[in-house]
Design an enzyme around this catalytic site. Structure first.
Site, mmCIF file in Angstrom:
data_model
loop_
_atom_site.group_PDB
_atom_site.id
_atom_site.type_symbol
_atom_site.label_atom_id
_atom_site.label_comp_id
_atom_site.label_asym_id
_atom_site.label_seq_id
_atom_site.Cartn_x
_atom_site.Cartn_y
_atom_site.Cartn_z
ATOM 1 C CB SER A 174 -13.214 8.993 -7.293
ATOM 2 O OG SER A 174 -11.940 8.414 -7.177
ATOM 3 C CE LYS A 229 -11.928 6.742 -9.786
ATOM 4 N NZ LYS A 229 -11.584 5.998 -8.548
ATOM 5 C CE1 TYR A 235 -8.672 6.664 -11.796
ATOM 6 C CE2 TYR A 235 -6.425 7.052 -11.060
ATOM 7 C CZ TYR A 235 -7.747 6.785 -10.779
ATOM 8 O OH TYR A 235 -8.147 6.643 -9.475
ATOM 9 C CE1 TYR A 281 -13.603 4.847 -4.682
ATOM 10 C CE2 TYR A 281 -13.693 6.540 -2.984
ATOM 11 C CZ TYR A 281 -13.454 6.165 -4.281
ATOM 12 O OH TYR A 281 -13.063 7.097 -5.198
ATOM 13 C CB VAL A 312 -9.699 11.479 -2.117
ATOM 14 C CG1 VAL A 312 -10.021 10.018 -1.902
ATOM 15 C CG2 VAL A 312 -8.870 11.706 -3.370
#
Length: 315
Positions: free
Chosen positions: A70, A73, A197, A249, A267
């Protein structure tokens, strides 16, 4: 904000942090829901810093590539803002989620508009934006070339085994994509957006490469080595704000409380940290805490920020 003259102490600080992390036994748990990530040695730890005055300092396993997941992103958000500007925020929110990164509950309540671009649903919308006018292969190539450009390193690759592993087990992400499609917030077929993605999450980088790629965010949107403007200073600040409030998060508030700098986790165990005006940081330790963020990586950045007085809230 501290000035860069503190940086000469940085090599000693990095070595001290790496040595302390090597001795710890409470390392968290590696991500097993993506089978390829479950194979990573939890004893690994690397940390790197690239300062705005051009120094690159590393410690531990900082040259070993890992799946950035992530963290990618941050870079896809940067690209998408370059493509569509603030129109992006009509499709993705800017608020912390307060829920797990792959939650579908909030998405239903908010009519298919993801809370922010860093949870899975938000990043799938960003991938959909990057698909405009492209085939998936072209969009994936554009993302990879952008990251290679930022890091000044053409050896950065996508780990195809990780991408395949994510696609094979990504049932929750397929559900999120189809749900958003039903609300009209995906313009392409869900499997196409998901292909982009899964592949950008599977980019593999070392701590050194990742810290290099983050330099523009630590330097007001410019590459400090060339002076080339990647984004405007205002956009760099806004991306940093998103990292601070949403980058970990439902553990984002705790990271801001303890570390006090913008950061984005993945992760795979990596964290990209930004000290505005000073340095770009990257840390990697595969074991995760309960929120899916690197356990030792978070502890290491907290210790380093305290040693260097790097919190953005410092007087």
């Amino acid at each position: 904000m501290p000035e860069v003259e503190q940086a000469p102490k940085l090599d000693q600080a990095l070595a001290e942090v790496a040595a302390e992390m090597a001795e710890r036994t409470d390392r968290g748990d590696v991500a097993t829901y993506i089978p390829q990530l479950g194979k990573i040695d939890p004893k690994k730890f690397g940390i790197a810093a690239v300062t705005n005055d051009g120094r690159t300092l590393v410690a531990g396993d900082a040259e070993q590539a890992f799946s950035i997941q992530s963290i990618s992103k941050v870079f896809t958000l940067t690209l998408a803002l370059g493509n569509v500007g603030d129109a992006l925020w009509k499709r993705v929110g800017r608020e912390p989620s307060g829920n797990p990164f792959n939650s579908i509950v909030q998405l239903e309540h908010e009519n298919g508009i993801p809370r922010n671009p860093f949870i899975n649903a938000g990043a799938i919308v960003i991938s959909d934006i990057l698909l405009a006018g492209h085939q998936p292969r072209e969009a994936i190539g554009e993302i990879l070339r952008f990251i290679q450009f930022l890091a000044d390193d053409e050896t950065i690759i996508i780990d195809r085994e990780v991408a395949a592993s994510e696609r094979a087990t990504g049932y929750r992400n397929f559900a999120l994509a189809n749900y958003m499609k039903s609300f009209g917030n995906l313009y392409h077929a869900p499997e196409l957006a998901l292909g982009v993605y899964f592949h950008h999450c599977a980019i593999a980088m070392s701590c050194r490469q990742l810290a290099m790629a983050g330099r523009y965010l630590a330097n007001g949107g410019k590459n400090p080595a060339t002076g080339h403007s990647v984004v405007s200073s205002e956009r760099a600040r806004r991306i940093g704000a998103m990292m601070l409030t949403c980058g970990h998060y439902d553990g984002s508030g705790d990271f801001a409380f303890r570390v006090g700098i913008p950061g984005k986790s993945g992760v795979g165990g990596g964290i990209l940290g930004i000290v505005p005006g000073v340095a770009s940081l990257a840390v990697w330790s595969p074991g995760l805490n309960a929120n899916g963020n690197s356990k030792l990586g978070s502890i290491a950045l907290e210790k380093l920020a305290r040693m260097m007085n790097w919190s953005i809230f410092a007087p």
